[in-house]
Design an enzyme around this catalytic site. Sequence first.
Site, short mmCIF file in Angstrom:
data_model
loop_
_atom_site.label_atom_id
_atom_site.label_comp_id
_atom_site.label_asym_id
_atom_site.label_seq_id
_atom_site.Cartn_x
_atom_site.Cartn_y
_atom_site.Cartn_z
CB CYS A 14 7.92 19.33 -34.60
SG CYS A 14 8.95 20.09 -35.67
CG HIS B 276 11.48 19.85 -28.40
ND1 HIS B 276 10.84 20.54 -29.35
CD2 HIS B 276 10.85 20.12 -27.42
CE1 HIS B 276 9.93 21.37 -28.94
NE2 HIS B 276 9.85 21.24 -27.68
C1 CIR Z 1 8.89 26.49 -30.33
O1 CIR Z 1 9.64 26.97 -29.99
O2 CIR Z 1 7.88 25.85 -29.47
C2 CIR Z 1 8.42 26.20 -31.88
N1 CIR Z 1 8.83 27.44 -32.64
C3 CIR Z 1 9.29 25.23 -32.49
C4 CIR Z 1 8.51 23.95 -31.96
C5 CIR Z 1 9.20 22.49 -32.75
N2 CIR Z 1 8.54 21.26 -32.23
C6 CIR Z 1 9.17 20.25 -32.16
O3 CIR Z 1 10.26 20.22 -32.61
N3 CIR Z 1 8.47 19.35 -31.88
#
Ligand code: CIR
Length: 253
Positions: A247, A160
Amino acid sequence: MPTAITRGVSPRFADCELTHLERQPIDVAVASAQHEGYVRALRQAGCEIVELPPERDLPDSVFIEDTAVILPEVAIITRPGADSRKPETEGVARVLSSYRELAAIRAPATLDGGDVLLLDKEVYVGLSTRSSLQAIEQLRSVLGQFGYTVFDVQLTGCLHLKSAVTSIGSGRLLINREWADARAFENHELFDISVAEPFAANILMIGGTGIYPAGFPETADMLVKRGVKLLTVDVSELAKAEGAVTCCSLILP
Ligand code: CIR
């Protein structure tokens, strides 16, 4: 006092999505304990907490940032790029409707909140594997009416935009230039992470305090020397699922 919305770790957390990391064994109990430590840090930094219960069948739902983009005027419910994550927005929309007018990203566009970096009236959106140009166009049309300008940023090698760049306040950004095109941020003061710590660019500022992972001592040292007050948290088990500190919450200023 800001409000932080968080969601507990799913019992199926080990089935998380992975893009750039190899799957490693994940101890859900350790991840939950770390998440509790993170929530304590949010409280210590001055947040009021609204904690949603864990979602059994949504492994990544602890990463609640990806489900919405919150501005003073409106909250935009996203349409996450990973199919397994699309149902995560439902419960979040219910809660956010008490705080803001809602808008939503419409299919076929996709957007993860982790790709959206809000800097005053400028909104930077990462062109990642999760967020599409169509979503950026939808953001432009919703946010333009409130005086925001939306920019897209090219990413390479990270999940991201906020894996690569986050704000430390007062026009200063913490950045990994290997992952985000720094030319997009020329009107900001850029603080580079330590090259030995590629995941170190994600910090969560609450007022004047930065909630920051304990695993990046070189970058932390640089930040402290430059006057940034840090509250460090161990999020190593959450990091195995490619999550970091921004997140795990949605912040309502
Ligand atoms: C994903 O791949 O969507 C989750 N395992 C990790 C998401 C992390 N989110 C973020 O950094 N905003």
